[in-house]
Write an enzyme that holds these catalytic residues in place. Structure first.
Site, PDB file in Angstrom:
ATOM      1  N   GLU A 146       0.832  -1.197   0.000  1.00  0.00           N
ATOM      2  CA  GLU A 146       0.000   0.000   0.000  1.00  0.00           C
ATOM      3  C   GLU A 146       0.868   1.249   0.000  1.00  0.00           C
ATOM      4  O   GLU A 146       1.953   1.271   0.590  1.00  0.00           O
ATOM      5  CB  GLU A 146      -0.927   0.003   1.225  1.00  0.00           C
ATOM      6  CG  GLU A 146      -2.030  -1.025   1.116  1.00  0.00           C
ATOM      7  CD  GLU A 146      -2.949  -1.068   2.321  1.00  0.00           C
ATOM      8  OE1 GLU A 146      -4.154  -1.334   2.128  1.00  0.00           O
ATOM      9  OE2 GLU A 146      -2.469  -0.855   3.449  1.00  0.00           O
ATOM     10  N   CYS A 150       3.395   8.792   0.889  1.00  0.00           N
ATOM     11  CA  CYS A 150       3.841   7.908   1.969  1.00  0.00           C
ATOM     12  C   CYS A 150       4.066   6.531   1.355  1.00  0.00           C
ATOM     13  O   CYS A 150       3.114   5.876   0.921  1.00  0.00           O
ATOM     14  CB  CYS A 150       2.787   7.853   3.071  1.00  0.00           C
ATOM     15  SG  CYS A 150       3.204   6.724   4.420  1.00  0.00           S
ATOM     16  N   CYS A 182       6.323  -6.455   7.294  1.00  0.00           N
ATOM     17  CA  CYS A 182       7.382  -5.890   8.139  1.00  0.00           C
ATOM     18  C   CYS A 182       7.826  -6.943   9.144  1.00  0.00           C
ATOM     19  O   CYS A 182       6.980  -7.620   9.741  1.00  0.00           O
ATOM     20  CB  CYS A 182       6.883  -4.643   8.861  1.00  0.00           C
ATOM     21  SG  CYS A 182       8.156  -3.837   9.868  1.00  0.00           S
ATOM     22  N   CYS A 228       5.901  -4.367  15.570  1.00  0.00           N
ATOM     23  CA  CYS A 228       5.554  -3.362  16.573  1.00  0.00           C
ATOM     24  C   CYS A 228       4.104  -3.588  16.999  1.00  0.00           C
ATOM     25  O   CYS A 228       3.235  -3.834  16.163  1.00  0.00           O
ATOM     26  CB  CYS A 228       5.744  -1.960  16.013  1.00  0.00           C
ATOM     27  SG  CYS A 228       7.469  -1.597  15.574  1.00  0.00           S
ATOM     28  N   CYS A 250       1.090  -1.592  15.330  1.00  0.00           N
ATOM     29  CA  CYS A 250       1.141  -1.389  13.880  1.00  0.00           C
ATOM     30  C   CYS A 250       0.589  -2.594  13.127  1.00  0.00           C
ATOM     31  O   CYS A 250       0.995  -3.739  13.372  1.00  0.00           O
ATOM     32  CB  CYS A 250       2.584  -1.116  13.460  1.00  0.00           C
ATOM     33  SG  CYS A 250       2.783  -0.827  11.688  1.00  0.00           S
ATOM     34  N   CYS A 269      -1.255   6.431  10.088  1.00  0.00           N
ATOM     35  CA  CYS A 269      -0.046   5.852  10.663  1.00  0.00           C
ATOM     36  C   CYS A 269      -0.355   4.551  11.400  1.00  0.00           C
ATOM     37  O   CYS A 269      -1.229   4.498  12.260  1.00  0.00           O
ATOM     38  CB  CYS A 269       0.586   6.858  11.626  1.00  0.00           C
ATOM     39  SG  CYS A 269       2.108   6.288  12.385  1.00  0.00           S
TER      40      CYS A 269
END
Length: 363
Positions: A99, A112, A119, A123, A126, A346
């Site tokens: 994305e 962005c 990932c 985290c 996230c 975010c």
């Protein structure tokens, strides 16, 4: 069944140079071909009219020029609103999806972009880390996100284009440093059409110390943002597991060296989470951490994610936190959230989409 040709865009500059040499061509052809691909954005080798027909045929026999497929497009708010956030879901050559987000405002158009498929850092707040890690993005896959967003802009704002890039999408940029660096060098190349100044590009990291050191020595003139989220080692490790490998003491020392070397401040990004990192003591620790080097603090609100129990703080708590930082004489800003309704804010990117795929000509 015919074997699918390799996508020439996936080759690094060094690999392209070697491929051209293997065809018996002089080294300067590498630059010509690279410009046709990333400056003129040629879709076929036939378009490369400054190159001999013989070489074009050789290239066409061995390679193809591939583009990501637009698999989904979501807009936060009215489609007629020129300043609504837009999220594109792009399907890559191997059918993986990423994305990328456009954040428009009156004075800028910010892209962005993602640096990895998924990932590896997981985290806790996230969505990207919860999807698992698949692979690093190649330099062209990073670049094509910017170009795809630029194409979208031109359907809404004829005279506008991307003015800023933030590496705050899916993935940890400094764990894909070589491809990150090459993508930035291409996007900022003054002899190429896009030619975005490196000072308009921000790299965000959770604090991968070897990567920060490499960035400092790389010659890149980009800005650096640190996803800090807590100046308590224990709390930070509970939010960002990899923080156990890079202590706050080490990070503070590294950032002090980085800012001394570059002369540029870093941005400390701090997501306020109710009951976790929002106390007066948390603010005091943040102030103490930030006094060791040139920096500014950017506070952000938590954006809700399915199956996560974190909550945003109340405005009164946020105001108290901000005032404590201001009283210490430290510059602090509050980032406005964009795209939460389409999971584009975010921490919300997770490469999910619903619409039927279409080719790049329909961007």
């Amino acid at each position: 069944m015919q074997t699918r040709l390799s996508n020439i865009k996936h080759l690094s500059r060094q690999e392209l140079r070697q491929a051209i040499a293997n065809l018996g061509e002089p080294a300067y052809r590498t630059r010509q071909i690279h410009q046709w691909i990333f400056s003129h954005r040629a879709a076929t080798f036939e378009e490369m009219t400054t190159i001999s027909l013989e070489l074009r045929n050789k290239l066409a026999d061995q390679f193809r020029i591939g583009f990501p497929i637009l698999a989904d497009c979501q807009q936060d708010g009215s489609a007629n609103d020129p300043f609504s956030t837009v999220k594109l879901l792009l399907e890559l050559d191997d059918n993986e999806k990423i994305e990328t987000v456009l954040i428009p405002s009156e004075n800028r158009m910010t892209a962005c972009v993602s640096s990895q498929v998924g990932c590896p850092l997981q985290c806790r707040f996230c969505a990207s880390g919860q999807t698992g890690f698949k692979r690093n993005l190649s330099a062209d896959e990073i670049i094509d996100q910017v170009f795809s967003l630029n194409d979208f802009i031109r359907t809404k704002h004829e005279s506008n284009e991307i003015t800023n890039i933030v590496f705050m999408g899916m993935g940890e940029p400094l764990l894909n440093f070589e491809n990150l660096k090459e993508s930035i060098e291409v996007l900022s190349d003054q002899s190429y059409k896009f030619n975005l100044p490196q000072r308009k590009i921000t790299i965000s990291t959770v604090g991968i110390i070897p990567g920060i050191n490499e960035l400092g020595k790389s010659g890149l003139k980009t800005k650096l943002a640190i996803s800090l989220h807590s100046a308590s080692q224990e709390t930070r490790e509970s939010l960002i597991p990899v923080a156990s490998e890079f202590s706050l003491t080490q990070l503070r020392k590294t950032l002090s060296e980085y800012t001394s070397q570059t002369g540029e401040p870093v941005t400390l990004v701090y997501m306020l989470l109710k009951g976790i990192n929002d106390s007066v003591e948390d603010a005091r620790l943040l102030v103490k951490f930030s006094r060791s080097f040139l920096c500014k603090i950017n506070l952000i609100d938590y954006n809700s994610i399915i199956n996560m129990k974190f909550k945003p703080v109340f405005n009164e708590t946020k105001d108290m936190f901000i005032q404590h930082i201001l009283d210490a004489g430290i510059h602090v800003t509050v980032r406005k959230s964009h795209g939460a309704s389409i999971n584009a804010a975010c921490g919300q990117l997770a490469a999910k989409g619903t619409q039927k795929a279409e080719n790049r000509n329909n961007l």
